[in-house]
Each structure stands twice: as C-alpha cells, then as structure tokens.
Design a protein around this motif. Sequence first.
Motif, PDB file in Angstrom:
ATOM      1  N   SER A  97      10.802 -29.740  26.492  1.00  0.00           N
ATOM      2  CA  SER A  97      10.651 -31.133  26.925  1.00  0.00           C
ATOM      3  C   SER A  97      10.982 -31.250  28.408  1.00  0.00           C
ATOM      4  O   SER A  97      11.674 -30.410  28.981  1.00  0.00           O
ATOM      5  N   VAL A  98      10.501 -32.319  29.031  1.00  0.00           N
ATOM      6  CA  VAL A  98      10.755 -32.597  30.442  1.00  0.00           C
ATOM      7  C   VAL A  98      11.204 -34.049  30.554  1.00  0.00           C
ATOM      8  O   VAL A  98      10.512 -34.956  30.078  1.00  0.00           O
ATOM      9  N   ARG A  99      12.335 -34.248  31.184  1.00  0.00           N
ATOM     10  CA  ARG A  99      12.861 -35.595  31.373  1.00  0.00           C
ATOM     11  C   ARG A  99      13.216 -35.784  32.843  1.00  0.00           C
ATOM     12  O   ARG A  99      13.776 -34.887  33.470  1.00  0.00           O
ATOM     13  N   LEU A 281      22.273 -44.487  35.477  1.00  0.00           N
ATOM     14  CA  LEU A 281      21.151 -43.613  35.138  1.00  0.00           C
ATOM     15  C   LEU A 281      19.929 -44.450  34.795  1.00  0.00           C
ATOM     16  O   LEU A 281      20.018 -45.376  33.986  1.00  0.00           O
ATOM     17  N   GLU A 282      18.813 -44.106  35.407  1.00  0.00           N
ATOM     18  CA  GLU A 282      17.537 -44.759  35.111  1.00  0.00           C
ATOM     19  C   GLU A 282      16.514 -43.692  34.740  1.00  0.00           C
ATOM     20  O   GLU A 282      16.297 -42.746  35.489  1.00  0.00           O
ATOM     21  N   LYS A 283      15.902 -43.883  33.595  1.00  0.00           N
ATOM     22  CA  LYS A 283      14.914 -42.916  33.112  1.00  0.00           C
ATOM     23  C   LYS A 283      13.531 -43.278  33.616  1.00  0.00           C
ATOM     24  O   LYS A 283      13.116 -44.438  33.541  1.00  0.00           O
ATOM     25  N   GLU A 284      12.814 -42.282  34.145  1.00  0.00           N
ATOM     26  CA  GLU A 284      11.450 -42.489  34.603  1.00  0.00           C
ATOM     27  C   GLU A 284      10.489 -41.912  33.552  1.00  0.00           C
ATOM     28  O   GLU A 284      10.537 -40.723  33.245  1.00  0.00           O
ATOM     29  N   GLU A 285       9.657 -42.774  33.014  1.00  0.00           N
ATOM     30  CA  GLU A 285       8.733 -42.362  31.964  1.00  0.00           C
ATOM     31  C   GLU A 285       7.605 -41.503  32.551  1.00  0.00           C
ATOM     32  O   GLU A 285       7.119 -41.763  33.651  1.00  0.00           O
ATOM     33  N   LEU A 286       7.206 -40.502  31.790  1.00  0.00           N
ATOM     34  CA  LEU A 286       6.145 -39.594  32.213  1.00  0.00           C
ATOM     35  C   LEU A 286       4.886 -39.821  31.384  1.00  0.00           C
ATOM     36  O   LEU A 286       4.969 -40.120  30.188  1.00  0.00           O
ATOM     37  N   GLN A 287       3.745 -39.657  32.012  1.00  0.00           N
ATOM     38  CA  GLN A 287       2.476 -39.761  31.302  1.00  0.00           C
ATOM     39  C   GLN A 287       2.401 -38.669  30.234  1.00  0.00           C
ATOM     40  O   GLN A 287       2.608 -37.496  30.504  1.00  0.00           O
ATOM     41  N   GLY A 288       2.118 -39.060  29.008  1.00  0.00           N
ATOM     42  CA  GLY A 288       2.071 -38.092  27.921  1.00  0.00           C
ATOM     43  C   GLY A 288       3.411 -37.864  27.246  1.00  0.00           C
ATOM     44  O   GLY A 288       3.493 -37.112  26.263  1.00  0.00           O
ATOM     45  N   GLY A 289       4.462 -38.486  27.765  1.00  0.00           N
ATOM     46  CA  GLY A 289       5.774 -38.346  27.148  1.00  0.00           C
ATOM     47  C   GLY A 289       6.520 -37.102  27.588  1.00  0.00           C
ATOM     48  O   GLY A 289       6.068 -36.332  28.433  1.00  0.00           O
ATOM     49  N   GLU A 290       7.698 -36.901  26.997  1.00  0.00           N
ATOM     50  CA  GLU A 290       8.553 -35.782  27.361  1.00  0.00           C
ATOM     51  C   GLU A 290       8.183 -34.494  26.640  1.00  0.00           C
ATOM     52  O   GLU A 290       8.419 -33.397  27.156  1.00  0.00           O
ATOM     53  N   HIS A 291       7.601 -34.615  25.445  1.00  0.00           N
ATOM     54  CA  HIS A 291       7.380 -33.442  24.608  1.00  0.00           C
ATOM     55  C   HIS A 291       6.227 -32.583  25.118  1.00  0.00           C
ATOM     56  O   HIS A 291       5.211 -33.086  25.597  1.00  0.00           O
ATOM     57  N   ASN A 292       6.404 -31.259  25.008  1.00  0.00           N
ATOM     58  CA  ASN A 292       5.357 -30.294  25.352  1.00  0.00           C
ATOM     59  C   ASN A 292       5.347 -29.190  24.301  1.00  0.00           C
ATOM     60  O   ASN A 292       6.392 -28.830  23.750  1.00  0.00           O
ATOM     61  N   ASP A 293       4.171 -28.669  24.036  1.00  0.00           N
ATOM     62  CA  ASP A 293       4.038 -27.626  23.021  1.00  0.00           C
ATOM     63  C   ASP A 293       4.383 -26.244  23.545  1.00  0.00           C
ATOM     64  O   ASP A 293       4.744 -25.356  22.772  1.00  0.00           O
ATOM     65  N   TYR A 294       4.248 -26.041  24.852  1.00  0.00           N
ATOM     66  CA  TYR A 294       4.449 -24.721  25.425  1.00  0.00           C
ATOM     67  C   TYR A 294       5.339 -24.811  26.658  1.00  0.00           C
ATOM     68  O   TYR A 294       5.415 -25.833  27.340  1.00  0.00           O
TER      69      TYR A 294
END
Length: 373
Positions: A97-99, A281-294
Amino acid sequence: MLRFLPSFEYLQLDIVGFLAILGEGSVLVNAQVSTLSRFIYLPRLLPAPQALIKPARPERLTHAIGKVVGAHSGNYNSHVNHIAHLLHDGDSLPPYSVRCMRVTKDDTKPACKARSTGPLTWLAILSCVMSIALTALSIVLNDGMALLATMLLSFLSTVIGFGSKWSLKLPVRKSKREVPPGDVVIKYPQGAFLIIKCHEDVARELYWAPEKCEYQVGVQTYRVISLVGTLMLMFGVIFLASATMPLQICFAASYMMLNAAYWTVAALPPQWHWDLSSYKLEKEELQGGEHNDYFTEALWKTIAITQSIKWVKIAQVAPTTEAWDNWLREAEDVSLHHPCRMSEKASVMVLPDWDSQKALDGYLNPSHPSRVV
C-alpha cells in the motif's frame, strides 16, 4: 478421604506475597511512558515493582522496523523512531500500500508527553485508592504488620519514580540556512510505503534525531535509589506475610484486580498513553486508493509523488540490476514530465498515466512483454 478446611482460621495465605511480584510483563509494556508521567510519584500499590528496578535505565526509546529516507535530502535511518511510529502506525498498513500524509507542528505545545487523562493515569489513581483503603483498614483492625506492608509497598512506587522519571527533548534546528524539502519516505517490511510531506524542522524531530531519555537523577544516585527500592520491596513482602488473615485476603484481592487492570491496559494501543496533539496529520487521497497488487505499482506511485529516485538507491529499496536501473530512470523521467496534480472536483491526487508493470516487464524480459512481475 478428601480433607478440607475445618474452619476459616485454618486458611493459609502466606503465599500472598508472591502476588505482589507477579505481572511483570504487563508493567514493562508501558514502563517508559508511565515513568514519563508525573503520576509516577503517586504512592500506590504496583504489581511487579521489581520490573521498574533495573540495573540500568534505557537511554533511548524503542524503535520500529522500517527504512526511513529523505526524499530529497538524502538522510537515511535504518529504523523508525518511536514517536514517528506512534503517529503513523505503519505496521497497520496493508502489503504494497501507499499512503501520503502531511505533517505540521504547533510550536506552542510540547512536542510529546504522557497523556494526563489516559488509561495509565486512571490506573495510578485506582492503585492509590486501594492503598488508602488498605491503610485505613489496617488501622481499624489494629494490624501493624499490614500497615507497614502497605506503607512500604505503596511508597515504593514513589521511590521508583524519583529514580526513573525522565523527559524527552527533541532537538531544534538553530540554523536558518536554506535546506532541501523535508519530505520523508518510510518503507516497511510488508512492502508498504508511507510518504510524509513536512518541513525539515519537523523531519529532524520525528525521523532523524535520536530520541534520548534525559533522567532527572544521575547513574550513581539511581543505583542508591534502586537499592533502597529493593529493600522496601523485600521488607514489604515479609511484613505482608505476617499480616492477619482479613488483611491478607484484602491484599490478595487488590493485587489480583490490579494485575487484571494492568493486563487490560497493556493490550490497549500505545497511542492512548501519549499526548502528541502538537502534531497535525492530514491524509492526502490518491487516485485509485492506497491498495496495490504488486510491489512495482507501490514503488511507482511513491516515485511519482516524490519525483525522485535518489531515495530508492540510498535505502536500497529496488534490486541493483541494469533492468531495474533503466526502469527507475524511466519512472523518474515520467514523474518529472508529468507531475501529479490535484483533481478539480475532489481533493484527490491524480498520478501520471503510465503502465509501470508493462515497462518493467519490457526491461526484464523483452521477449515476453505481457508477463507481469
């Protein structure tokens, strides 16, 4: 034929003293933050007080596993500092994941301290109330040995407090010269990435500076205090064994309840015991969300946000092969020519449209471009 107690007077609780030294594991879990609080001076019953009477006190806070690297500064740390780990709780991130977080600090507040109204505070107050109740009961029942045991075992926590009380002072950057952006990337063992956007002053406090414990008494004084505390514990247990049966039953019930309470508090999230309100702390949302398969997808997103691959090589995040080097250079080139942007309708970070999987497969195995790595 089974034998039972013929009457209440035959009940033996000489082993009740062992209850006073049980529960060391639950006490050690929050030992550092409990000795940071001023409530450590409060006279009270403390399960397993020997857990806080150590030959040597810890010089630094415990750290978490992870690679911390400056996205632009080039700084590197082989572990995650304790306060930073409390803020971000990177262990909870799903694999790959990427946050992205933005961290700012309110300089008008202390950087970090023990929570004054947290579970440990209420636990200390409960223990003190039990000590007061046992003291009163010992006087009412004219049990001198129980009174001595209560005094020694209760004020033992105060003695331990004088020897173990510490403070945490994070360094402040005095120089005002221009420095690279303080953005930080943390790579966790599960392949997750945490990107922190912050000023260099905040980065130095949380991620680079050593978290050193500054104790209020020196080493030699601490050794004397430890000796006094050890003697108080031994005599307290001896006096407790000589107390009358009603007071021994009260002590046994008190220590069993305290052990259950300490185990319960030990199971709570550590963030409940710290006051880190000075950091926002402020979270910046990412396109496609945090989850990744690889892992490749997670690495590409992180490069796209930081627009740099220098940190990848410093932290040795990717393999050092020619194929991976070519892929990294292309990823950086794409991130620089097509930077991330914020969407107009929602506060979502839009990443460049680039197939990182296909590009890497092309470098690794040009004859099979459809293969996913």
